[in-house]
Design an enzyme around this catalytic site. Structure first.
Site, PDB file in Angstrom:
ATOM      1  CE  LYS A  54      -3.915  -2.217   2.240  1.00 11.00           C
ATOM      2  NZ  LYS A  54      -4.485  -2.714   3.502  1.00 11.00           N
ATOM      3  CD  GLN A  98      -3.569  -4.324   6.696  1.00 10.78           C
ATOM      4  OE1 GLN A  98      -3.405  -3.371   5.942  1.00 10.78           O
ATOM      5  NE2 GLN A  98      -4.249  -5.401   6.331  1.00 10.78           N
ATOM      6  CG  ASP A 121     -10.021  -0.010   5.064  1.00 10.42           C
ATOM      7  OD1 ASP A 121      -9.905  -0.304   3.859  1.00 10.42           O
ATOM      8  OD2 ASP A 121      -9.281  -0.467   5.955  1.00 10.42           O
TER       9      ASP A 121
END
Ligand code: NDP
Length: 296
Positions: A54, A98, A121
């Site tokens: 990422k 994460q 997200d």
């Protein structure tokens, strides 16, 4: 094999290029650089690979990447303090924590501490509610990537029968919301669904997000259906480790009209959509027009 292969890798590369072009214009015209902060708690090897990748792609798109790697023993309070700092940082437009987090941390509490406008997200409860009620939100990256591939392949999805296998908050449920938003008739399946093959056999669109290697076989699929395989499973193949999806690609490709491979299907779309969401968050934060050729 009769199915057309839906090349997520190629589509994702195009999307990343469009994001990079927008970022370059934002910098040139407004002196603004979108910033994405990724927070990793602990040393889970798979999470480390995802975070590295990422970060690399964020920089390649011309954005600022801030990685925060915290020890596995990090307290809830320290993690929340970091999120509050990132919420207040005007150079950071997207924040991603994460998952999974170590067991002593409360994932819901942590995710809901992120400023919803920076929740790239799309897991914050406010964004979940906005998506569920058809309002402008941050859309979770993996389902968003699946929707883009489906629209690219099929054009309008209105009236199609869609079956989503899996009801997780990360993939299954938001995927179903997006398909409903595109006027599909949506069925959500899970581990208690009766006669899954028969339900799947009615679908024009099958999205498999189960986490069980090669579970969906060709004899389940309606001829000509479009199959999106979200699964990422590592299996031992005669002593060699290899990645497979939740769909048995070989048999499904004999019957489907189109199918995503694993790897090279949905996976690359997830990171590309994360970059797209970060750019969208940045334009919204600066009251600039949102790029219209990124998200569907
Ligand atoms: P979860 O484990 O959170 O959810 C799995 C879902 O599958 C659950 O709803 C479960 O049902 C259902 N399920 C399990 N077994 C069966 C069965 N035998 N029949 C029908 N349904 C079943 O997984 P995620 O949604 O997080 O991920 C799904 C897959 O997608 C994984 O392989 C994951 O690695 C992959 N993934 C890939 C991403 C990408 O970028 N390509 C991103 C995120 C995930 P129940 O609720 O009843 O338990």
């Amino acid at each position: 094999m009769s199915a057309e292969i839906i090349d997520g890798k190629e589509f994702a590369a195009g999307l990343r290029a469009r994001v990079a072009a927008h970022v370059a214009r934002l910098k040139a015209d407004h002196g603004i650089t979108p910033g994405l902060a990724v927070v990793l708690v602990g040393e889970d090897p798979a999470s480390q690979v995802y975070v590295r990748s990422k970060g690399k792609m964020t920089v390649e798109a011309g954005m600022k990447s801030a990685e925060h790697r915290l020890s596995p023993e990090t307290s809830q309070e320290d993690l929340l303090n970091l999120i509050n700092e990132l919420n207040a940082d005007p150079t950071i437009h997207g924040i991603l924590v994460q998952l999974p987090l170590p067991a002593h941390l409360d994932e819901d509490l942590v995710i809901n501490a992120i400023d919803p406008a920076k929740d790239v997200d799309g897991f914050h409860i406010l964004n979940v509610g906005l998506l569920g009620t058809g309002q402008k939100s941050m859309v979770p990256c993996t389902p968003l990537g699946c929707l883009m591939l489906l629209r690219e392949r099929l054009g309008s999805l209105a009236g199609l029968d869609a079956v989503v296998i899996g009801r997780s908050n990360i993939v299954g449920k938001p995927m179903a919301q997006l398909l409903l938003g595109d006027s599909c008739t949506v069925t959500i399946c899970h581990s208690k669904t009766k006669d899954l093959p028969q339900v799947v056999g009615r679908a024009d669109i099958v999205v498999a997000a189960v986490g069980r290697p090669q579970m969906v076989t060709g004899d389940w699929i309606k001829p000509g259906a479009t199959v999106i395989d979200v699964g990422i499973n590592r299996i031992d193949d005669n002593g060699k480790s290899r990645l497979v999806g939740d769909v048995d690609f070989a048999s499904a490709a004999e019957v489907a009209g189109a199918i995503t491979p694993v790897p090279g299907g949905v996976g690359p779309m997830t990171i590309a959509c994360l970059l797209a969401n970060t750019l969208t968050a940045c334009t919204r934060a600066n009251n600039l027009p949102e790029p219209d050729n990124l998200t569907p």
